[in-house]
Scaffold this motif. Structure first.
Motif, PDB file in Angstrom:
ATOM      1  N   THR A   4      82.330  36.544  58.031  1.00 13.12           N
ATOM      2  CA  THR A   4      81.211  35.767  58.557  1.00 13.12           C
ATOM      3  C   THR A   4      79.913  36.526  58.329  1.00 13.12           C
ATOM      4  N   ARG A   5      78.941  35.835  57.806  1.00 10.12           N
ATOM      5  CA  ARG A   5      77.621  36.437  57.614  1.00 10.12           C
ATOM      6  C   ARG A   5      76.876  36.495  58.938  1.00 10.12           C
ATOM      7  N   LEU A   6      75.937  37.433  59.025  1.00  7.34           N
ATOM      8  CA  LEU A   6      75.135  37.588  60.238  1.00  7.34           C
ATOM      9  C   LEU A   6      73.663  37.420  59.899  1.00  7.34           C
ATOM     10  N   ALA A   7      72.998  36.490  60.578  1.00  6.40           N
ATOM     11  CA  ALA A   7      71.556  36.281  60.410  1.00  6.40           C
ATOM     12  C   ALA A   7      70.825  37.100  61.465  1.00  6.40           C
ATOM     13  N   TYR A  32      60.151  48.270  53.178  1.00  8.84           N
ATOM     14  CA  TYR A  32      61.202  49.035  53.836  1.00  8.84           C
ATOM     15  C   TYR A  32      62.485  48.275  54.178  1.00  8.84           C
ATOM     16  N   LEU A  33      62.425  46.959  54.278  1.00 10.58           N
ATOM     17  CA  LEU A  33      63.536  46.260  54.918  1.00 10.58           C
ATOM     18  C   LEU A  33      64.343  45.345  54.005  1.00 10.58           C
ATOM     19  N   ASN A  34      64.184  45.451  52.718  1.00  6.36           N
ATOM     20  CA  ASN A  34      64.988  44.633  51.812  1.00  6.36           C
ATOM     21  C   ASN A  34      65.797  45.480  50.842  1.00  6.36           C
ATOM     22  N   VAL A  35      66.009  46.743  51.185  1.00  3.25           N
ATOM     23  CA  VAL A  35      66.680  47.672  50.272  1.00  3.25           C
ATOM     24  C   VAL A  35      68.060  48.104  50.757  1.00  3.25           C
ATOM     25  N   GLN A  36      68.460  47.699  51.949  1.00  2.00           N
ATOM     26  CA  GLN A  36      69.717  48.161  52.517  1.00  2.00           C
ATOM     27  C   GLN A  36      70.897  47.380  51.930  1.00  2.00           C
ATOM     28  N   PRO A  37      72.037  48.044  51.792  1.00  2.00           N
ATOM     29  CA  PRO A  37      73.233  47.361  51.267  1.00  2.00           C
ATOM     30  C   PRO A  37      73.675  46.239  52.196  1.00  2.00           C
ATOM     31  N   GLY A  38      74.213  45.184  51.606  1.00  2.00           N
ATOM     32  CA  GLY A  38      74.770  44.086  52.372  1.00  2.00           C
ATOM     33  C   GLY A  38      73.810  42.954  52.667  1.00  2.00           C
ATOM     34  N   ILE A  39      72.546  43.070  52.261  1.00  2.00           N
ATOM     35  CA  ILE A  39      71.581  41.990  52.479  1.00  2.00           C
ATOM     36  C   ILE A  39      71.813  40.922  51.410  1.00  2.00           C
ATOM     37  N   VAL A  67      69.788  37.965  56.180  1.00  2.00           N
ATOM     38  CA  VAL A  67      71.181  37.577  56.331  1.00  2.00           C
ATOM     39  C   VAL A  67      72.001  38.683  55.684  1.00  2.00           C
ATOM     40  N   PHE A  68      72.954  39.191  56.454  1.00  2.00           N
ATOM     41  CA  PHE A  68      73.845  40.250  55.980  1.00  2.00           C
ATOM     42  C   PHE A  68      75.208  39.656  55.641  1.00  2.00           C
ATOM     43  N   ASP A  69      75.886  40.278  54.687  1.00  2.00           N
ATOM     44  CA  ASP A  69      77.210  39.797  54.308  1.00  2.00           C
ATOM     45  C   ASP A  69      78.229  39.966  55.428  1.00  2.00           C
ATOM     46  N   THR A  70      78.051  40.964  56.272  1.00  2.00           N
ATOM     47  CA  THR A  70      78.964  41.206  57.396  1.00  2.00           C
ATOM     48  C   THR A  70      78.186  41.818  58.563  1.00  2.00           C
ATOM     49  N   LYS A  71      78.780  41.781  59.734  1.00  2.00           N
ATOM     50  CA  LYS A  71      78.193  42.451  60.886  1.00  2.00           C
ATOM     51  C   LYS A  71      78.133  43.956  60.651  1.00  2.00           C
ATOM     52  N   ALA A  72      79.133  44.509  59.954  1.00  2.00           N
ATOM     53  CA  ALA A  72      79.140  45.945  59.662  1.00  2.00           C
ATOM     54  C   ALA A  72      77.908  46.339  58.838  1.00  2.00           C
ATOM     55  N   SER A  73      77.503  45.508  57.884  1.00  2.00           N
ATOM     56  CA  SER A  73      76.290  45.796  57.104  1.00  2.00           C
ATOM     57  C   SER A  73      75.059  45.764  57.999  1.00  2.00           C
ATOM     58  N   HIS A  74      75.011  44.803  58.909  1.00  2.00           N
ATOM     59  CA  HIS A  74      73.903  44.746  59.871  1.00  2.00           C
ATOM     60  C   HIS A  74      73.859  46.016  60.712  1.00  2.00           C
ATOM     61  N   ASP A  75      75.026  46.437  61.201  1.00  2.00           N
ATOM     62  CA  ASP A  75      75.083  47.627  62.050  1.00  2.00           C
ATOM     63  C   ASP A  75      74.614  48.867  61.294  1.00  2.00           C
ATOM     64  N   GLN A  78      70.810  48.972  61.021  1.00  2.00           N
ATOM     65  CA  GLN A  78      70.127  49.414  62.234  1.00  2.00           C
ATOM     66  C   GLN A  78      69.939  50.931  62.257  1.00  2.00           C
ATOM     67  N   ASP A  79      70.844  51.668  61.633  1.00  3.51           N
ATOM     68  CA  ASP A  79      70.766  53.134  61.609  1.00  3.51           C
ATOM     69  C   ASP A  79      70.207  53.681  60.303  1.00  3.51           C
ATOM     70  N   ASP A  80      69.824  52.815  59.388  1.00  3.87           N
ATOM     71  CA  ASP A  80      69.339  53.225  58.075  1.00  3.87           C
ATOM     72  C   ASP A  80      68.002  53.973  58.190  1.00  3.87           C
ATOM     73  N   ALA A  81      67.853  55.038  57.431  1.00  3.01           N
ATOM     74  CA  ALA A  81      66.633  55.862  57.489  1.00  3.01           C
ATOM     75  C   ALA A  81      65.388  55.062  57.115  1.00  3.01           C
ATOM     76  N   THR A  82      65.507  54.151  56.162  1.00  7.12           N
ATOM     77  CA  THR A  82      64.346  53.358  55.752  1.00  7.12           C
ATOM     78  C   THR A  82      63.948  52.382  56.856  1.00  7.12           C
ATOM     79  N   HIS A  83      64.923  51.801  57.526  1.00  3.04           N
ATOM     80  CA  HIS A  83      64.652  50.923  58.676  1.00  3.04           C
ATOM     81  C   HIS A  83      63.951  51.710  59.780  1.00  3.04           C
TER      82      HIS A  83
END
Length: 104
Positions: A4-7, A32-39, A67-75, A78-83
């Motif tokens: 399930t994707r997460l918005a 800063y916010l469009n470079v993380q994996p899973g977006i 929108v993330f491919d999974t909740k794990a990508s969203h999580d 949240q801890d990503d250095a660029t975020h």
């Protein structure tokens, strides 16, 4: 069952919502916010002030939509250095932030 994707939708209210400050925050989102994996979807932009129906919530200045491919990508995001760098640089300009997360 497919993953399930997460918005993740974030609405920022600025302390000083001049057009230049709104654009600066939109630019920071793009930086800063469009470079993380899973977006799988990214968008950021100003409130559409022209839409002023009674149902429109317009108590914000910049909307961020991910929108993330999974909740794990969203999580992980949240801890990503660029975020975290985005938050550190821009938080002083915020009067408020509202976050709406949903499975999609």
């Amino acid at each position: 069952m497919p993953a399930t994707r997460l918005a993740h939708n974030v609405f920022f209210k600025l302390k000083d919502s001049t057009p230049a400050n709104v654009q600066a925050l939109v630019d920071a989102c793009h930086k800063y916010l469009n470079v993380q994996p899973g977006i799988v979807f990214f968008a950021a932009g100003p409130c559409c002030r022209e839409l002023d129906r009674p149902v429109n919530d317009r108590d914000w200045d910049v909307g961020l939509h991910l929108v993330f491919d999974t909740k794990a990508s969203h999580d992980a995001y949240q801890d990503d250095a660029t975020h975290n760098k985005f938050i550190e640089e821009n938080k002083p300009t915020w009067a408020g932030v509202r976050v709406f997360d949903s499975y999609v």
